[in-house]
Design a protein around this motif. Structure first.
Motif, PDB file in Angstrom:
ATOM      1  N   ALA A  42       0.964  -1.039   0.121  1.00 13.57           N
ATOM      2  CA  ALA A  42      -0.215   0.052   0.191  1.00 13.57           C
ATOM      3  C   ALA A  42       1.088   1.316   0.198  1.00 13.57           C
ATOM      4  N   ALA A  43       0.129   2.476  -0.573  1.00 18.99           N
ATOM      5  CA  ALA A  43       0.366   3.810  -0.706  1.00 18.99           C
ATOM      6  C   ALA A  43       0.491   4.139   0.598  1.00 18.99           C
ATOM      7  N   VAL A  44       0.817   4.887   1.116  1.00 17.11           N
ATOM      8  CA  VAL A  44       1.167   5.870   2.945  1.00 17.11           C
ATOM      9  C   VAL A  44       0.953   7.125   2.349  1.00 17.11           C
ATOM     10  N   VAL A  45      -0.449   8.050   2.920  1.00 17.42           N
ATOM     11  CA  VAL A  45       0.080   9.130   2.623  1.00 17.42           C
ATOM     12  C   VAL A  45      -0.229   9.476   4.185  1.00 17.42           C
ATOM     13  N   ASP A  46       1.434  10.261   4.593  1.00 25.95           N
ATOM     14  CA  ASP A  46       1.367  10.464   6.327  1.00 25.95           C
ATOM     15  C   ASP A  46       0.884  12.022   6.282  1.00 25.95           C
ATOM     16  N   CYS A  47      -0.877  12.168   6.507  1.00 27.39           N
ATOM     17  CA  CYS A  47      -1.562  13.334   6.850  1.00 27.39           C
ATOM     18  C   CYS A  47      -1.099  14.496   7.858  1.00 27.39           C
ATOM     19  N   GLY A  48      -0.634  13.795   9.144  1.00 27.15           N
ATOM     20  CA  GLY A  48      -0.298  14.726   9.790  1.00 27.15           C
ATOM     21  C   GLY A  48      -1.329  15.683  10.417  1.00 27.15           C
ATOM     22  N   GLU A  49      -1.214  16.837  10.604  1.00 29.47           N
ATOM     23  CA  GLU A  49      -2.182  17.574  10.607  1.00 29.47           C
ATOM     24  C   GLU A  49      -2.866  18.053   9.809  1.00 29.47           C
ATOM     25  N   ARG A  50      -3.282  17.487   8.885  1.00 29.70           N
ATOM     26  CA  ARG A  50      -4.217  17.594   8.031  1.00 29.70           C
ATOM     27  C   ARG A  50      -5.644  17.327   8.001  1.00 29.70           C
ATOM     28  N   LEU A  51      -6.016  17.687   7.183  1.00 33.25           N
ATOM     29  CA  LEU A  51      -8.308  17.158   7.130  1.00 33.25           C
ATOM     30  C   LEU A  51      -8.010  16.478   6.049  1.00 33.25           C
ATOM     31  N   VAL A  52      -9.545  15.645   5.620  1.00 31.27           N
ATOM     32  CA  VAL A  52      -9.277  14.695   4.843  1.00 31.27           C
ATOM     33  C   VAL A  52     -10.562  14.840   4.677  1.00 31.27           C
ATOM     34  N   LEU A  53     -11.328  15.188   3.784  1.00 31.98           N
ATOM     35  CA  LEU A  53     -12.600  15.621   3.215  1.00 31.98           C
ATOM     36  C   LEU A  53     -12.684  14.416   2.021  1.00 31.98           C
ATOM     37  N   PRO A  54     -13.684  14.860   1.764  1.00 26.41           N
ATOM     38  CA  PRO A  54     -14.328  14.466  -0.227  1.00 26.41           C
ATOM     39  C   PRO A  54     -13.845  14.807  -0.294  1.00 26.41           C
ATOM     40  N   GLY A  55     -13.940  14.719  -1.966  1.00 25.03           N
ATOM     41  CA  GLY A  55     -13.688  15.590  -3.123  1.00 25.03           C
ATOM     42  C   GLY A  55     -14.595  16.713  -3.388  1.00 25.03           C
ATOM     43  N   PHE A  56     -14.316  17.674  -3.661  1.00 23.11           N
ATOM     44  CA  PHE A  56     -14.962  18.484  -3.782  1.00 23.11           C
ATOM     45  C   PHE A  56     -15.406  19.190  -5.197  1.00 23.11           C
ATOM     46  N   VAL A  57     -16.588  19.523  -5.212  1.00 21.58           N
ATOM     47  CA  VAL A  57     -17.564  19.279  -7.091  1.00 21.58           C
ATOM     48  C   VAL A  57     -17.506  20.753  -6.689  1.00 21.58           C
ATOM     49  N   ASP A  58     -17.562  21.081  -8.070  1.00 23.53           N
ATOM     50  CA  ASP A  58     -17.296  22.386  -9.209  1.00 23.53           C
ATOM     51  C   ASP A  58     -18.669  22.582 -10.002  1.00 23.53           C
ATOM     52  N   ALA A  59     -20.029  23.102  -8.475  1.00 19.04           N
ATOM     53  CA  ALA A  59     -21.687  23.091  -9.741  1.00 19.04           C
ATOM     54  C   ALA A  59     -21.397  23.959 -10.820  1.00 19.04           C
ATOM     55  N   HIS A  60     -20.872  25.066 -10.598  1.00 21.65           N
ATOM     56  CA  HIS A  60     -20.820  25.534 -12.145  1.00 21.65           C
ATOM     57  C   HIS A  60     -19.805  25.419 -12.234  1.00 21.65           C
ATOM     58  N   SER A  61     -19.086  25.012 -13.460  1.00 19.36           N
ATOM     59  CA  SER A  61     -17.808  24.656 -14.043  1.00 19.36           C
ATOM     60  C   SER A  61     -17.720  24.838 -15.518  1.00 19.36           C
TER      61      SER A  61
END
Length: 520
Positions: A42-61
């Motif tokens: 597995a690839a590991v991403v060290d998120c440290g003090e970061r926040l994990v959110l769902p990908g953002f949706v640009d509703a008007h692009s």
């Protein structure tokens, strides 16, 4: 099957951030919890003090024709955008052969590189595996009308209405998430409420979404625009969404509340900037001279008497707009001017450009529009910019979705293309004007639900692994009106369908994105 472990971050959900690891296998999130074991390879991403959110949706692009360009990909991913909704304002490359969209909206969307006559299905298929971003589309109602009626400015006949309904139905069956209209643009402005309701009946039949740039319904005219949308909802049963809602905040909130109380709730997108951006022809010209692909304007301005009459019409239009008024030439900045003779004027106001060329703003604008075949975009100031504190109550409404209305064409675009989502995070979530759960809802979950974008919009077991890692200490929009193309900071790791597409702030060149077909 590849796997990725996001370790040590805090997952943002409906109740706020919670410390947790996130395990991804294939294109799905398979586990969320503390101290998860690292699978082999597995690839590991060290998120440290970061926040994990769902990908953002640009509703008007307006990026649908440009998502194959690395610069556009980087601008979006550095803001955390993983999905864009295109086909906005009633204009798009399908259905039809794409010529109408190219002639009218190339200064906004750019010419589409491949869509030529294949319909919505072919348009969506062209994104599969070809870009790091997901792309959903609406059936563009203005394009539909142009395919059936050309430049006819009259009401649709019964046969024409049937033909338009057939095109809308076919686009929805091919995966479009709804129908869009641009009721200040040609030919959308010629469609009456009954015609729009008839098209929306097809959308309602499959639980799609009607998305509208309202008819002259922005700023102080917001009530008229919203009430027409509500009438279409009542006549057709469609769910409806308002594009780029600009209005005095108290007035917009009050009218939306009245409509919801009356049984017609509306969602809407809005961006955290006060200035707007559009094509210059829509602002200045009567509709008969703003038709794409014609030389009508050139013939008029070449005749001294006709030009003089047109100058009066232009002045009447701009002076009659509450958002422009007597200082209109200082309020409008040239954003994209492809005509070589005037290319150096990009980034200047019409007043500055007129002074530099020894003419007046109306004559300059007419000459620029003729030489550029109407393909001119402008950024518009407003008399009184709204502050972040003023906008926050609007963004807290449950029907709000983030939409950049971002335009990537030209050398001096509106900074919203490069900064909208980072600015939301910086000025609203980090600054405490929105909670992180409200930001998660506005930037992702609500748009996913309203547009029927599938198992996205949350970091949870079973969801598609479109995931963004945000550093709240660093996230910021760097783009400005003076320097509009600077990349955002603070989002360095992004996954789409479980595949890293942004690593350490750089593109990985992976292309797991797809054309999203509506989930119904």
């Amino acid at each position: 099957m590849t796997s990725v472990l996001l370790r040590g971050g805090s997952v943002v959900g409906p109740t706020g951030p919670t410390r947790a690891d996130v395990l991804v296998a294939g294109d799905r999130i398979i586990d969320v919890g503390t101290d998860l074991d690292v699978p082999a390879h597995a690839a590991v991403v060290d998120c440290g003090e970061r926040l994990v959110l769902p990908g953002f949706v640009d509703a008007h692009s307006h990026a649908g024709s440009l998502v194959s360009e690395p610069a556009v990909q980087l601008a979006l991913l550095r803001q955390g955008v993983t999905t864009v909704v295109t086909g906005q304002d009633g204009v798009g490359p399908a259905p039809g052969d794409g010529s109408y969209a190219d002639a009218y909206f190339a200064a906004i969307d750019g010419p589409h590189p491949t869509a030529r006559g294949g319909g919505i299905g072919a348009l969506l298929a062209g994104y599969d595996g070809a870009t790091p971003l997901n792309v959903a589309t609406l059936v563009p109602g203005g394009t539909v009308r142009h395919v059936v009626m050309g430049d006819d400015d009259g009401p649709a006949s019964p046969g024409q209405r049937t033909a338009m309904r057939d095109l809308v139905r076919a686009g929805l069956a091919a995966g479009a998430v709804g129908l869009s209209t641009g009721l200040d643009y040609v030919p959308g402005l010629y469609a009456d409420t009954a015609e729009l309701a008839a098209l929306c009946a097809e959308v309602a039949a499959v639980d799609g979404l009607y998305v509208s740039h309202m008819r002259g319904g922005y700023e102080t005219n917001v009530r008229a625009g919203l009430e027409e949308i509500a009438a279409i909802v009542r006549a057709s049963g469609v769910r409806a969404h308002v594009s780029h809602l600009h209005a005095p905040v108290d007035l917009a909130i009050a009218v939306l509340a009245e409509l919801e109380d009356a049984g017609t709730p509306l969602s809407f997108d809005a961006y955290p900037y006060s200035r707007g951006c559009t094509i210059l022809s829509m602002l200045l010209l009567p509709a008969a001279l703003a038709r794409p692909g014609t030389t009508d304007l050139a013939r008029v301005v070449a005749d001294p008497d006709a030009r003089a009459r047109l100058r009066g019409t232009v002045l009447d239009r701009v002076l009659g707009r509450a958002d422009l008024g007597t200082g209109w030439a200082e309020q409008i900045t040239l954003s994209h001017v492809p005509a070589p003779e005037f290319h150096a004027l990009q980034g200047r106001t019409l007043a500055e450009a007129a002074a530099a060329t020894g003419t007046d703003p109306v004559d300059l604008a007419l000459d620029v529009l003729v030489d550029a075949a109407l393909q001119v975009t402008v950024v518009m100031r407003v008399p009184r910019p709204r502050t972040a504190d003023e906008l926050a109550p609007l963004f807290r409404l449950p029907g709000h979705t983030a939409g950049s209305d971002g335009i990537f064409v030209g050398t001096h675009p509106h900074p919203r293309a490069y900064g909208t989502f980072a600015r939301y995070l910086q000025e609203y979530a980090v600054a405490g004007r929105l909670s992180w759960s409200e930001a998660q809802r506005s930037l992702s979950a609500t748009a996913v639900e309203r547009h029927r974008l599938g198992d996205r919009g949350r970091v949870a077991v079973g969801s598609v692994a479109d995931v963004v890692v945000v550093d709240p200490a660093r996230v910021r929009a760097r783009s400005s009106y003076a320097h509009p193309m600077l990349l955002a900071e603070g989002i360095d790791d992004v996954l789409v369908a479980g595949v890293p597409v942004l690593r350490a702030g750089a593109l990985t060149e992976a292309t797991p994105g797809q054309g999203i077909r509506a989930s119904r």
